[in-house]
Design an enzyme around this catalytic site. Structure first.
Site, PDB file in Angstrom:
ATOM      1  N   ASP A 321      35.685  49.206  43.830  1.00  0.00           N
ATOM      2  CA  ASP A 321      35.920  47.772  43.802  1.00  0.00           C
ATOM      3  C   ASP A 321      36.739  47.367  42.579  1.00  0.00           C
ATOM      4  O   ASP A 321      36.614  47.943  41.498  1.00  0.00           O
ATOM      5  CB  ASP A 321      34.566  47.045  43.775  1.00  0.00           C
ATOM      6  CG  ASP A 321      34.705  45.541  43.750  1.00  0.00           C
ATOM      7  OD1 ASP A 321      35.250  44.985  44.721  1.00  0.00           O
ATOM      8  OD2 ASP A 321      34.291  44.923  42.751  1.00  0.00           O
ATOM      9  N   GLU A 374      40.457  49.437  45.928  1.00  0.00           N
ATOM     10  CA  GLU A 374      40.811  48.042  46.169  1.00  0.00           C
ATOM     11  C   GLU A 374      41.733  47.633  45.021  1.00  0.00           C
ATOM     12  O   GLU A 374      41.276  47.307  43.936  1.00  0.00           O
ATOM     13  CB  GLU A 374      39.579  47.138  46.212  1.00  0.00           C
ATOM     14  CG  GLU A 374      39.945  45.729  46.604  1.00  0.00           C
ATOM     15  CD  GLU A 374      39.045  44.649  46.003  1.00  0.00           C
ATOM     16  OE1 GLU A 374      39.111  43.504  46.463  1.00  0.00           O
ATOM     17  OE2 GLU A 374      38.296  44.954  45.059  1.00  0.00           O
TER      18      GLU A 374
END
Length: 643
Positions: A321, A374
């Site tokens: 993330d 990401e």
């Protein structure tokens, strides 16, 4: 069979000098086997060995339900090697008992009760104690683990169902509670088999204080959240999906952590896990602390967490993330609010080094898993090998494709001809990285509306546009990711407090969207042309992107074999087109393998009656062409008969 416990009678410790060396070099990737709480034997007595890193502590003791939570009754001793590790063995305590560390700092008379950073299990929030837990498990997914490399290669079809465990399904008869891990295992596996997805990706299951954070404010970097069951229950979920042929990706957050007092922040009276400098410590967007990746011990902590989930929980990959927030020192900061690197730039050199180390360590230990970034900027070489200066990820979320595509489909069809670039520009960079195309949870929250709700027009047009969007997505180069609820056209935007709108599936139009996604998944997996060359420019060829007045695009996808060819034509207006010629590379009968406007998908039934015979008419620079009927808001997909 009775568990064989390590005997620490001679050494009094599970930690060796080599462990300390690796820990302080930032290279230890299995600290979870050394720090934390571990059942052991000493002098014939069964008990638990504890170890915690607190280099600025004056005293550390273990408190718990076994000693009335009284500080000092079970003190730990500091190792004499300047490692900052405190350790000790406590007899007659073990599995299921609650504990914390009571820490007195050397500074400011600071004392605090902290949960164990390496705990394998925690109390159900809002309770905050760590739990001594034996996470041994007899795995029964050997067949999957032995062959999973076939499903995790760059030329394999990868269709990911992103989901939040707590809000996927609710049990209305029991006060709308969420499913536990074992209930989820059975229902989710059957659902994913029916819908054709290859992998499930769970929003972070690592223990987190605030349910509303969806797991992105993690504190238990070695523990699945107890909200849905025990560690063994989560292992069963992973195992069951594997037994049904479904892979598992875990969302993982090495960028930041919450400031809750029982967690990692200000752990021993100093900024231990987080940066000491205010300009690098606090994340202004997420109101959380940023890991100090310049600190060797912190890097060892995070490396161990990554390896832990792959090793102990058999995860098939990690989605990392907020990589962008790690790469840039000025991320979400105004001028004067950030500190440049040693060269005066905004690149976070320590984070770059950590990410490369992470990918090298993971791939050295587990060459058959995927690490997915990401990353929302144009940072070069995110999926390039570290040996050539890249970051070493296997895949990168294609955020540019996502934003452009959703912007395009949000337009009223009348205006789409003015922005065809939103649909076509992504091909210019589609092969610079190895991409996954995400329509994720982030796009259906915070008043952004659901995917179906974003589409223009009445309900029929919204659903037709959604089917067209999915047809374009599943035939565009790149792996696929779709957040739960999108597969059947949920109207409401996602809320973690409520379950999905499963009642919509009593209506044929929403059954049709679900059937369309399932058929797209099966075609995507069946047709090599749609997945083999996702990262190869030779796998994509425009037929025509110049018909901006009619908002029609057509393209070919190609596999490694010359006969593996698929033609895709997208009509992005509500006007059906008859006798619309599209050039093709060779003659013969071209079968209409999928049509988003078919009646069974909720469409109007406009199509090509199963296929079209190519005619020797020069169009689009090709000697053969097909006179097609293009349905309104339709994606039609053709393949040569016999291919």
């Amino acid at each position: 069979m009775q568990q064989v416990l390590p005997d620490i009678t001679k050494t009094g410790s599970l930690i060796t000098s080599y462990d300390v060396y690796l820990f302080r070099q930032g290279s230890h990737s299995r600290l979870h086997d050394r720090l934390g709480s571990h059942p052991a034997v000493a002098d014939g007595a069964r008990g638990t060995f504890f170890a915690v890193w607190a280099p600025n502590a004056a005293e550390v003791s273990v408190i718990g339900d076994f000693n009335g939570w009284a500080a000092g009754r079970h003190p730990l001793r500091a190792r004499g090697d300047d490692s900052g590790i405190w350790e000790g063995f406590i007899p007659d305590i073990g599995h299921g008992m609650l504990y914390k560390y009571h820490i007195k700092s050397r500074y400011d008379r600071y004392s605090v009760e902290k949960g164990d950073p390496f705990a394998y299990f925690w109390e159900v929030p809002p309770k905050t104690a760590s739990v001594i837990w034996d996470i041994s498990y007899t795995w029964r997914d050997r067949a999957w683990m032995r062959c999973r490399e076939e499903d995790n290669t760059p030329d394999a079809p990868l269709s990911v169902y992103e989901m939040h465990p707590g809000s996927w399904r609710k049990v209305p008869e029991e006060e709308n509670r969420f499913l536990n891990y074992r209930e989820l295992a059975t229902e989710l596996a059957e659902y994913l088999l029916d819908t054709g997805f290859t992998h499930a990706e769970f929003l972070p299951v690592m223990e987190h204080p605030l349910y509303a954070s969806w797991g992105y404010q993690s504190l238990g970097y070695f523990a699945p959240t107890s909200r849905y069951g025990t560690p063994q229950d989560f292992m069963h979920l992973v195992e069951h999906l594997h037994q049904r042929g479904i892979g598992v990706f875990l969302d993982w957050v090495p960028s930041h952590f919450p400031s809750d007092g029982y967690g990692l922040s200000y752990f021993d009276g100093t900024h231990l896990y987080e940066h000491a400098l205010p300009g690098q410590r606090y994340h202004p967007e997420w109101k959380s602390y940023i890991f100090n990746l310049a600190r060797d011990e912190v890097r060892s902590f995070l490396l161990s967490s990554a390896i832990f989930w792959l090793e102990r929980y058999h995860a098939d990959g990690l989605r990392v993330d907020a990589v962008s927030s790690m790469l840039y020192l000025d991320y979400a900061r105004s001028p004067g609010e950030w500190i440049p690197n040693v060269y005066g730039g905004r690149e976070n050199l320590e984070a770059i080094g950590f990410l490369r180390k992470l990918n090298d360590v993971v791939h050295a230990n587990f060459p058959d898993v995927l690490v997915i970034a990401e990353e929302a900027t144009s940072w070069p070489g995110v999926t390039a090998p570290t040996a050539t200066g890249g970051l070493g990820f296997d895949l990168k979320w294609n955020m540019g494709w996502m934003h452009d595509t959703l912007d395009y489909f949000t337009f009223d069809p009348v205006f789409r001809k003015y922005r065809p670039d939103l649909l076509t520009f992504s091909i210019w960079y589609a092969f610079r990285e190895r991409y996954i195309l995400p329509l994720s949870h982030d796009e259906v929250v915070h008043e952004k509306s659901s995917l179906a709700g974003k589409m223009p027009g009445d309900e029929w047009r919204k659903r037709a546009n959604l089917r067209l969007l999915y047809g374009y997505m599943f035939t565009h180069p790149g792996k696929k990711l779709l957040f739960m609820g999108g597969e059947f056209g949920q109207w409401s935007e996602w809320s973690h407090e409520t379950g999905l709108e499963w009642d919509l599936l009593q209506y044929p139009p929403h059954q049709g969207i679900l059937r369309w996604v399932a058929d797209l998944n099966r075609l995507y997996r069946r047709e090599p042309a749609l997945h083999e060359r996702d990262a190869d420019p030779a796998g994509f060829e425009w037929v025509d992107f110049s018909d901006v007045e009619k908002s029609i695009v057509s393209y070919l996808r190609r596999g490694l074999s010359a006969e593996d060819v698929v033609l895709v034509v997208c009509n992005c207006t509500p006007v059906p087109r008859y006798g619309y010629r599209v050039g093709v590379p060779f003659g013969g009968f071209w079968k209409e393998v999928l049509n988003s406007d078919a009646v069974e998908y909720g469409g109007s039934g406009v199509g090509n009656l199963g296929g079209v015979e190519a005619e020797r008419v020069l169009v689009h620079g090709r000697p053969w062409s097909l006179p097609l009927t293009l349905p309104p808001f339709g994606a039609v997909i053709f393949a040569p008969e016999g291919a």
